[in-house]
Motif scaffolding. Structure first.
Motif, PDB file in Angstrom:
ATOM      1  N   LEU A  90      -0.616  -1.039  13.134  1.00  0.00           N
ATOM      2  CA  LEU A  90      -0.590  -1.418  14.544  1.00  0.00           C
ATOM      3  C   LEU A  90      -1.682  -2.436  14.873  1.00  0.00           C
ATOM      4  CD1 LEU A  90       0.037   2.074  16.217  1.00  0.00           C
ATOM      5  CD2 LEU A  90       1.663   0.173  15.996  1.00  0.00           C
ATOM      6  N   ARG A  91      -2.887  -2.236  14.307  1.00  0.00           N
ATOM      7  CA  ARG A  91      -3.997  -3.157  14.586  1.00  0.00           C
ATOM      8  C   ARG A  91      -3.859  -4.484  13.817  1.00  0.00           C
ATOM      9  NH1 ARG A  91      -8.798  -0.346  16.496  1.00  0.00           N
ATOM     10  NH2 ARG A  91      -7.988   1.425  17.680  1.00  0.00           N
ATOM     11  N   ALA A  92      -3.033  -4.477  12.751  1.00  0.00           N
ATOM     12  CA  ALA A  92      -2.836  -5.694  11.952  1.00  0.00           C
ATOM     13  C   ALA A  92      -1.534  -6.394  12.342  1.00  0.00           C
ATOM     14  CB  ALA A  92      -2.821  -5.356  10.465  1.00  0.00           C
ATOM     15  N   HIS A  93      -1.174  -6.262  13.616  1.00  0.00           N
ATOM     16  CA  HIS A  93      -0.005  -6.955  14.186  1.00  0.00           C
ATOM     17  C   HIS A  93       1.286  -6.582  13.481  1.00  0.00           C
ATOM     18  CE1 HIS A  93      -3.074  -9.297  16.226  1.00  0.00           C
ATOM     19  NE2 HIS A  93      -3.576  -9.645  15.061  1.00  0.00           N
ATOM     20  N   GLY A  94       1.423  -5.300  13.161  1.00  0.00           N
ATOM     21  CA  GLY A  94       2.673  -4.825  12.602  1.00  0.00           C
ATOM     22  C   GLY A  94       2.870  -5.127  11.133  1.00  0.00           C
ATOM     23  N   MET A  95       1.803  -5.385  10.401  1.00  0.00           N
ATOM     24  CA  MET A  95       1.917  -5.650   8.965  1.00  0.00           C
ATOM     25  C   MET A  95       2.486  -4.415   8.260  1.00  0.00           C
ATOM     26  SD  MET A  95      -1.077  -6.808   6.261  1.00  0.00           S
ATOM     27  CE  MET A  95      -1.632  -8.143   7.299  1.00  0.00           C
ATOM     28  N   ALA A  96       3.404  -4.629   7.318  1.00  0.00           N
ATOM     29  CA  ALA A  96       4.029  -3.513   6.598  1.00  0.00           C
ATOM     30  C   ALA A  96       2.982  -2.731   5.821  1.00  0.00           C
ATOM     31  CB  ALA A  96       5.104  -4.043   5.655  1.00  0.00           C
ATOM     32  N   GLU A  97       3.190  -1.406   5.711  1.00  0.00           N
ATOM     33  CA  GLU A  97       2.207  -0.562   5.035  1.00  0.00           C
ATOM     34  C   GLU A  97       2.043  -0.939   3.570  1.00  0.00           C
ATOM     35  OE1 GLU A  97       2.581   3.606   5.612  1.00  0.00           O
ATOM     36  OE2 GLU A  97       2.984   3.452   7.760  1.00  0.00           O
ATOM     37  N   GLN A  98       3.138  -1.324   2.919  1.00  0.00           N
ATOM     38  CA  GLN A  98       3.024  -1.767   1.511  1.00  0.00           C
ATOM     39  C   GLN A  98       2.132  -2.993   1.415  1.00  0.00           C
ATOM     40  OE1 GLN A  98       7.063  -2.272   0.022  1.00  0.00           O
ATOM     41  NE2 GLN A  98       6.707  -0.637  -1.445  1.00  0.00           N
ATOM     42  N   THR A  99       2.295  -3.912   2.346  1.00  0.00           N
ATOM     43  CA  THR A  99       1.459  -5.125   2.356  1.00  0.00           C
ATOM     44  C   THR A  99       0.002  -4.764   2.618  1.00  0.00           C
ATOM     45  OG1 THR A  99       3.363  -6.354   3.223  1.00  0.00           O
ATOM     46  CG2 THR A  99       1.215  -7.418   3.372  1.00  0.00           C
ATOM     47  N   ILE A 100      -0.216  -3.824   3.516  1.00  0.00           N
ATOM     48  CA  ILE A 100      -1.586  -3.393   3.804  1.00  0.00           C
ATOM     49  C   ILE A 100      -2.241  -2.823   2.556  1.00  0.00           C
ATOM     50  CG2 ILE A 100      -2.924  -1.636   5.027  1.00  0.00           C
ATOM     51  CD1 ILE A 100      -1.176  -2.115   7.453  1.00  0.00           C
ATOM     52  N   ARG A 101      -1.524  -1.961   1.842  1.00  0.00           N
ATOM     53  CA  ARG A 101      -2.085  -1.381   0.615  1.00  0.00           C
ATOM     54  C   ARG A 101      -2.420  -2.460  -0.410  1.00  0.00           C
ATOM     55  NH1 ARG A 101       1.598   2.955   1.801  1.00  0.00           N
ATOM     56  NH2 ARG A 101       3.264   1.944   0.608  1.00  0.00           N
ATOM     57  N   ARG A 102      -1.554  -3.451  -0.513  1.00  0.00           N
ATOM     58  CA  ARG A 102      -1.801  -4.525  -1.488  1.00  0.00           C
ATOM     59  C   ARG A 102      -3.063  -5.306  -1.135  1.00  0.00           C
ATOM     60  NH1 ARG A 102       2.711  -6.754  -1.114  1.00  0.00           N
ATOM     61  NH2 ARG A 102       2.274  -8.619   0.112  1.00  0.00           N
ATOM     62  N   HIS A 103      -3.238  -5.612   0.134  1.00  0.00           N
ATOM     63  CA  HIS A 103      -4.412  -6.400   0.531  1.00  0.00           C
ATOM     64  C   HIS A 103      -5.685  -5.557   0.553  1.00  0.00           C
ATOM     65  CE1 HIS A 103      -2.339 -10.130   1.222  1.00  0.00           C
ATOM     66  NE2 HIS A 103      -1.434  -9.531   1.979  1.00  0.00           N
ATOM     67  N   LEU A 104      -5.555  -4.273   0.769  1.00  0.00           N
ATOM     68  CA  LEU A 104      -6.727  -3.407   0.617  1.00  0.00           C
ATOM     69  C   LEU A 104      -7.226  -3.433  -0.821  1.00  0.00           C
ATOM     70  CD1 LEU A 104      -5.689  -0.318   2.793  1.00  0.00           C
ATOM     71  CD2 LEU A 104      -7.659  -1.827   3.198  1.00  0.00           C
ATOM     72  N   ALA A 105      -6.283  -3.408  -1.768  1.00  0.00           N
ATOM     73  CA  ALA A 105      -6.670  -3.478  -3.187  1.00  0.00           C
ATOM     74  C   ALA A 105      -7.356  -4.810  -3.498  1.00  0.00           C
ATOM     75  CB  ALA A 105      -5.428  -3.304  -4.065  1.00  0.00           C
ATOM     76  N   ILE A 106      -6.875  -5.910  -2.873  1.00  0.00           N
ATOM     77  CA  ILE A 106      -7.503  -7.220  -3.086  1.00  0.00           C
ATOM     78  C   ILE A 106      -8.937  -7.219  -2.550  1.00  0.00           C
ATOM     79  CG2 ILE A 106      -7.432  -9.638  -2.367  1.00  0.00           C
ATOM     80  CD1 ILE A 106      -4.375  -9.449  -2.439  1.00  0.00           C
ATOM     81  N   LEU A 107      -9.152  -6.630  -1.377  1.00  0.00           N
ATOM     82  CA  LEU A 107     -10.488  -6.595  -0.792  1.00  0.00           C
ATOM     83  C   LEU A 107     -11.440  -5.737  -1.623  1.00  0.00           C
ATOM     84  CD1 LEU A 107      -9.438  -6.232   2.946  1.00  0.00           C
ATOM     85  CD2 LEU A 107     -10.589  -8.197   1.925  1.00  0.00           C
ATOM     86  N   ILE A 108     -10.932  -4.656  -2.170  1.00  0.00           N
ATOM     87  CA  ILE A 108     -11.767  -3.803  -3.031  1.00  0.00           C
ATOM     88  C   ILE A 108     -12.128  -4.539  -4.310  1.00  0.00           C
ATOM     89  CG2 ILE A 108     -11.754  -1.686  -4.413  1.00  0.00           C
ATOM     90  CD1 ILE A 108     -10.017  -0.445  -2.160  1.00  0.00           C
ATOM     91  N   GLU A 109     -11.152  -5.255  -4.888  1.00  0.00           N
ATOM     92  CA  GLU A 109     -11.416  -6.012  -6.118  1.00  0.00           C
ATOM     93  C   GLU A 109     -12.406  -7.141  -5.865  1.00  0.00           C
ATOM     94  OE1 GLU A 109      -8.909  -8.478  -9.545  1.00  0.00           O
ATOM     95  OE2 GLU A 109      -7.862  -7.464  -7.916  1.00  0.00           O
ATOM     96  N   ALA A 110     -12.358  -7.731  -4.669  1.00  0.00           N
ATOM     97  CA  ALA A 110     -13.290  -8.810  -4.330  1.00  0.00           C
ATOM     98  C   ALA A 110     -14.679  -8.292  -3.995  1.00  0.00           C
ATOM     99  CB  ALA A 110     -12.743  -9.616  -3.152  1.00  0.00           C
ATOM    100  N   GLY A 111     -14.861  -6.967  -3.972  1.00  0.00           N
ATOM    101  CA  GLY A 111     -16.180  -6.393  -3.697  1.00  0.00           C
ATOM    102  C   GLY A 111     -16.564  -6.422  -2.245  1.00  0.00           C
ATOM    103  N   LEU A 112     -15.561  -6.438  -1.332  1.00  0.00           N
ATOM    104  CA  LEU A 112     -15.851  -6.458   0.097  1.00  0.00           C
ATOM    105  C   LEU A 112     -15.626  -5.097   0.761  1.00  0.00           C
ATOM    106  CD1 LEU A 112     -14.190  -9.901   0.939  1.00  0.00           C
ATOM    107  CD2 LEU A 112     -16.629  -9.413   0.631  1.00  0.00           C
ATOM    108  N   LEU A 113     -14.964  -4.205   0.074  1.00  0.00           N
ATOM    109  CA  LEU A 113     -14.746  -2.844   0.564  1.00  0.00           C
ATOM    110  C   LEU A 113     -14.976  -1.858  -0.582  1.00  0.00           C
ATOM    111  CD1 LEU A 113     -11.444  -3.007   2.701  1.00  0.00           C
ATOM    112  CD2 LEU A 113     -13.797  -2.910   3.557  1.00  0.00           C
ATOM    113  N   ILE A 114     -15.262  -0.626  -0.218  1.00  0.00           N
ATOM    114  CA  ILE A 114     -15.344   0.459  -1.202  1.00  0.00           C
ATOM    115  C   ILE A 114     -14.431   1.583  -0.717  1.00  0.00           C
ATOM    116  CG2 ILE A 114     -16.797   2.255  -2.213  1.00  0.00           C
ATOM    117  CD1 ILE A 114     -19.132   0.327  -2.122  1.00  0.00           C
ATOM    118  N   ARG A 115     -13.575   2.046  -1.597  1.00  0.00           N
ATOM    119  CA  ARG A 115     -12.708   3.163  -1.255  1.00  0.00           C
ATOM    120  C   ARG A 115     -13.483   4.465  -1.478  1.00  0.00           C
ATOM    121  NH1 ARG A 115      -7.133   3.370  -1.143  1.00  0.00           N
ATOM    122  NH2 ARG A 115      -7.001   1.386  -2.258  1.00  0.00           N
ATOM    123  N   LYS A 116     -13.570   5.257  -0.444  1.00  0.00           N
ATOM    124  CA  LYS A 116     -14.222   6.564  -0.547  1.00  0.00           C
ATOM    125  C   LYS A 116     -13.167   7.625  -0.246  1.00  0.00           C
ATOM    126  CE  LYS A 116     -18.180   9.282   0.965  1.00  0.00           C
ATOM    127  NZ  LYS A 116     -19.324   9.400   1.893  1.00  0.00           N
TER     128      LYS A 116
END
Length: 430
Positions: A90-116
């Motif tokens: 909802l906050r990402a302007h209706g981005m599909a959940e599969q797409t969200i998961r993919r980009h979360l993985a990209i951000l974690i790989e880039a060292g900008l997020l940590i999954r806890k």
């Protein structure tokens, strides 16, 4: 608040050394360190080309930051957000959940997020009786805080690069306009010169640029076009100056009348002559002379059509043509018909070499005035021999000219050194 211990992913997701390094770096937050989250996000948007993330990944970061309750990222306020994928969508302007998961993985790989991750993989927080969060499971924004200075520095570099490219493109546009209009004017006025060839070279340089050129590519093309513009401008100015001098001898003190017109030597056409072309008559359609040598019938002295050389250099010694060709055999290939038999041939070859090495007509003209045409051509031949060791042939020639004007330069040592290097003699004299 974060526990500070190493966390591994839930389920089948594997742990990587990169994730371990990100978690180790996230524990190095300085006491009291904080950053404005939206200012940091804007810097992140600027630096995205250098961080290897896309605009869709940035939309996910924006959604995550919107769940952070404070305006300042700090360890005191906690750095873990725990929205569900549905809330993120909802906050990402209706981005599909599969797409969200993919980009979360990209951000974690880039060292900008940590999954806890929690024990069951869900995102939630445990609170104290007073409502304070004791422990949260979700995504830690600690890497953004730790790398805040780095992100701002990278953003500054991207902005500087963009401004540099913008300025270079503006200069390139102006230079292209100048060249196009000068060529158009020359054709309309019937100015002498190979304008079709010049226009072809101009189009070749322009069309070589890709659709989205880098600053380095634009700078390289700009250097070539600025040199071409200088060549065109000098050529047209020389023709205007020569027409004014030829119309009335009283208009210029530098015009010298002589009863022996056969002794006129054209030393420097404004643009390089075609291979095998003669440069001795100054008729319409040919490049106009820059320096003329007129021989006095009685005394046999050489007088300049331009300012006389300073007295300090009037004794600059000329050397035999055979010695020059022995020391500088490479110049012979640029002479008329691919050989040099006379001083006239050497002067014509020097003009071709000047243009090839990027020496401006004004620099060579000044060398002719100070050193004399034979010595200037000899110097140009020496520069050609040492071209591989000279960064800027034009700057080198101007430096030698200034030294010659002060009486601090002699051609002999340079010529003798080259003669020893290139012995036995390879050129032929006339």
């Amino acid at each position: 608040m974060e526990s500070g211990s190493v966390t591994t992913p839930f389920g089948r997701r594997s742990m990587t050394l990169g994730m371990l390094a990100s978690q180790a770096a996230a524990r190095k937050i300085e006491p009291g360190q904080s950053a404005d989250k939206w200012k940091l996000y804007r810097a992140l948007c600027e630096a995205k080309p250098l961080l290897g993330i896309t605009d869709r990944a940035l939309a996910v970061v924006n959604a995550l930051l919107s769940f952070y309750p404070k305006g300042e990222l700090s360890e005191e306020n906690g750095l873990v957000v725990f929205p569900s994928n549905a809330q993120l969508s909802l906050r990402a302007h209706g981005m599909a959940e599969q797409t969200i998961r993919r980009h979360l993985a990209i951000l974690i790989e880039a060292g900008l997020l940590i999954r806890k991750d929690s024990p069951n993989g869900k995102r939630y927080a445990r609170k104290e009786q007073g409502g304070e969060i004791r422990e949260a499971f979700g995504f830690s924004l600690a890497p953004l805080l730790v790398r805040a200075e780095e992100i701002e520095r990278l953003a500054g570099e991207v902005v500087a690069e963009r401004l540099l490219l913008q300025r270079l493109r503006e200069r390139l546009t102006l230079c292209r306009r100048d060249i196009a209009k000068l060529i158009e004017m020359a054709l309309e006025e019937g100015a002498a010169g190979d304008w079709d060839g010049i226009h072809l070279y101009f189009r070749t340089v322009v069309e070589r640029l890709p659709r989205s050129p880098s600053a380095e590519q634009v700078a390289e093309a700009l250097d070539e076009l600025e040199l071409l513009r200088d060549e065109i401008t000098n050529q047209l100015e020389m023709q205007v100056k020569t027409k004014n001098q030829g119309g009335n001898a009283q208009h210029s003190e530098r015009h010298i009348q002589n009863s022996n017109p056969q002794s006129t030597i054209e030393l420097e056409p404004s643009f390089e002559p075609k291979q095998g072309a003669t440069v001795d008559d100054g008729s319409p359609g040919e490049a106009e002379p820059i320096v003329r040598l007129l021989t006095d019938e009685e005394g046999g002295e050489h007088l300049r059509g331009r300012h006389s050389a300073p007295a300090a250099n009037s004794g600059l010694k000329s050397f035999p043509l055979g010695l020059v060709l022995q020391a500088c055999p490479e110049i012979a290939a640029y002479g008329p018909q691919g050989s040099i038999g006379t001083w006239r041939d050497l002067m014509a070859a020097a003009v071709v070499v000047r243009s090839m090495l990027g020496v401006s007509p004004s620099a060579y003209e000044e060398a002719c005035e100070i050193m004399g045409p034979e010595n200037a051509a000899t110097t140009m031949a020496c520069v050609l021999e040492r071209a591989g060791h000279i960064n800027s042939a034009g700057g080198y020639l101007r430096d030698l000219t200034r030294r010659a004007e002060r009486g601090e330069f002699a051609i002999g040592p340079m010529l003798m050194a080259l003669a020893r290097t290139n012995s036995p003699m390879k050129g032929k004299t006339g």
